[in-house]
Design a protein around this motif. Structure first.
Motif, PDB file in Angstrom:
ATOM      1  N   ASP A   1       0.942  -1.204   0.176  1.00  6.72           N
ATOM      2  CA  ASP A   1       0.077  -0.025   0.008  1.00  6.72           C
ATOM      3  C   ASP A   1       1.012   1.300  -0.071  1.00  6.72           C
ATOM      4  O   ASP A   1       0.526   2.037  -0.620  1.00  6.72           O
ATOM      5  CB  ASP A   1      -0.920   0.078   0.984  1.00  6.72           C
ATOM      6  CG  ASP A   1      -2.058  -1.027   1.241  1.00  6.72           C
ATOM      7  OD1 ASP A   1      -2.262  -1.619   0.035  1.00  6.72           O
ATOM      8  OD2 ASP A   1      -2.676  -1.244   2.149  1.00  6.72           O
ATOM      9  N   ALA A   2       1.936   1.216   0.700  1.00  4.12           N
ATOM     10  CA  ALA A   2       2.842   2.577   1.052  1.00  4.12           C
ATOM     11  C   ALA A   2       3.525   2.467  -0.494  1.00  4.12           C
ATOM     12  O   ALA A   2       3.812   3.776  -0.866  1.00  4.12           O
ATOM     13  CB  ALA A   2       3.958   2.453   2.102  1.00  4.12           C
ATOM     14  N   LEU A   3       4.105   1.580  -1.186  1.00  2.73           N
ATOM     15  CA  LEU A   3       4.516   1.518  -2.489  1.00  2.73           C
ATOM     16  C   LEU A   3       3.781   2.297  -3.443  1.00  2.73           C
ATOM     17  O   LEU A   3       4.414   3.153  -4.428  1.00  2.73           O
ATOM     18  CB  LEU A   3       5.217   0.305  -2.939  1.00  2.73           C
ATOM     19  CG  LEU A   3       6.512  -0.105  -2.255  1.00  2.73           C
ATOM     20  CD1 LEU A   3       6.679  -1.589  -2.430  1.00  2.73           C
ATOM     21  CD2 LEU A   3       7.530   0.491  -2.652  1.00  2.73           C
ATOM     22  N   HIS A   4       2.716   1.861  -3.511  1.00  4.67           N
ATOM     23  CA  HIS A   4       1.440   2.251  -4.602  1.00  4.67           C
ATOM     24  C   HIS A   4       1.429   3.777  -4.275  1.00  4.67           C
ATOM     25  O   HIS A   4       1.310   4.591  -5.200  1.00  4.67           O
ATOM     26  CB  HIS A   4       0.129   1.661  -4.297  1.00  4.67           C
ATOM     27  CG  HIS A   4       0.456   0.009  -5.135  1.00  4.67           C
ATOM     28  ND1 HIS A   4       0.777  -0.012  -6.404  1.00  4.67           N
ATOM     29  CD2 HIS A   4       0.398  -1.054  -4.666  1.00  4.67           C
ATOM     30  CE1 HIS A   4       0.853  -1.201  -6.641  1.00  4.67           C
ATOM     31  NE2 HIS A   4       0.501  -2.183  -5.651  1.00  4.67           N
ATOM     32  N   ARG A   5       1.028   4.215  -3.130  1.00  3.04           N
ATOM     33  CA  ARG A   5       0.924   5.603  -2.620  1.00  3.04           C
ATOM     34  C   ARG A   5       2.268   6.429  -3.035  1.00  3.04           C
ATOM     35  O   ARG A   5       1.836   7.463  -3.701  1.00  3.04           O
ATOM     36  CB  ARG A   5       0.841   5.695  -1.244  1.00  3.04           C
ATOM     37  CG  ARG A   5       0.527   7.143  -0.550  1.00  3.04           C
ATOM     38  CD  ARG A   5      -0.763   7.909  -1.172  1.00  3.04           C
ATOM     39  NE  ARG A   5      -0.810   9.464  -0.825  1.00  3.04           N
ATOM     40  CZ  ARG A   5      -1.522   9.751  -0.282  1.00  3.04           C
ATOM     41  NH1 ARG A   5      -2.609   8.884   0.230  1.00  3.04           N
ATOM     42  NH2 ARG A   5      -1.605  10.960   0.057  1.00  3.04           N
TER      43      ARG A   5
ATOM     44  N   GLY B   1       4.764  10.142  -7.505  1.00  2.00           N
ATOM     45  CA  GLY B   1       5.825  10.273  -8.015  1.00  2.00           C
ATOM     46  C   GLY B   1       7.252  10.345  -7.234  1.00  2.00           C
ATOM     47  O   GLY B   1       8.073  10.642  -7.694  1.00  2.00           O
ATOM     48  N   VAL B   2       7.162   9.524  -6.115  1.00  2.00           N
ATOM     49  CA  VAL B   2       8.434   9.630  -5.211  1.00  2.00           C
ATOM     50  C   VAL B   2       9.272   8.328  -5.564  1.00  2.00           C
ATOM     51  O   VAL B   2      10.445   8.316  -5.443  1.00  2.00           O
ATOM     52  CB  VAL B   2       7.945   9.659  -3.685  1.00  2.00           C
ATOM     53  CG1 VAL B   2       9.217   9.317  -2.880  1.00  2.00           C
ATOM     54  CG2 VAL B   2       7.308  10.698  -3.559  1.00  2.00           C
ATOM     55  N   VAL B   3       8.469   7.329  -5.907  1.00  2.00           N
ATOM     56  CA  VAL B   3       9.010   5.961  -6.218  1.00  2.00           C
ATOM     57  C   VAL B   3       8.818   5.727  -7.537  1.00  2.00           C
ATOM     58  O   VAL B   3       7.643   5.821  -8.271  1.00  2.00           O
ATOM     59  CB  VAL B   3       9.193   4.855  -5.515  1.00  2.00           C
ATOM     60  CG1 VAL B   3       9.730   5.171  -3.858  1.00  2.00           C
ATOM     61  CG2 VAL B   3       7.773   4.270  -5.307  1.00  2.00           C
ATOM     62  N   GLU B   4       9.475   5.060  -8.363  1.00  7.05           N
ATOM     63  CA  GLU B   4       9.213   4.132  -9.492  1.00  7.05           C
ATOM     64  C   GLU B   4       9.144   2.568  -9.301  1.00  7.05           C
ATOM     65  O   GLU B   4      10.193   2.021  -8.853  1.00  7.05           O
ATOM     66  CB  GLU B   4      10.145   4.393 -10.817  1.00  7.05           C
ATOM     67  CG  GLU B   4      10.163   6.006 -10.991  1.00  7.05           C
ATOM     68  CD  GLU B   4      11.538   6.312 -11.789  1.00  7.05           C
ATOM     69  OE1 GLU B   4      12.198   5.675 -12.328  1.00  7.05           O
ATOM     70  OE2 GLU B   4      11.364   7.687 -12.328  1.00  7.05           O
TER      71      GLU B   4
END
Length: 87
Positions: A52-56, A61-64
């Motif tokens: 969930d955190a990764l998708h957020r 636009g913080v991680v790819e």
């Protein structure tokens, strides 16, 4: 115009997001992280919480994310180089 409601992350969600950003900006690790590596580093969090955190973070636009690989975005890395991210 369509009404959009922003979800406000809980303290736990923010903590997990911060931990992921900290990991992806580390200088002592390759820029690419597997989800399994992140789960190991954040061992006390469930895979669902991390997902969930990764998708957020990706939506902001913080991680790819490419398949099972995660990395900090160019913008996040640049802000880190400018010392605008205090970890």
């Amino acid at each position: 115009m369509q009404d959009q409601t922003k979800q406000i992350p809980s303290d736990s969600d923010r903590r997990v997001q911060r931990a992921i950003v900290a990991q992806t900006l580390r200088d002592d690790h390759d820029r690419h992280w597997s989800r399994a590596e992140l789960e190991t580093e954040l061992g006390h969090d469930t895979p669902t919480t991390i997902d969930d955190a990764l998708h957020r973070l990706e939506s902001e636009g913080v991680v790819e994310i490419a398949g099972e690989t995660v990395r900090a975005s160019r913008a996040a890395r640049h802000l880190d180089l400018l010392e605008m991210i205090a970890l």
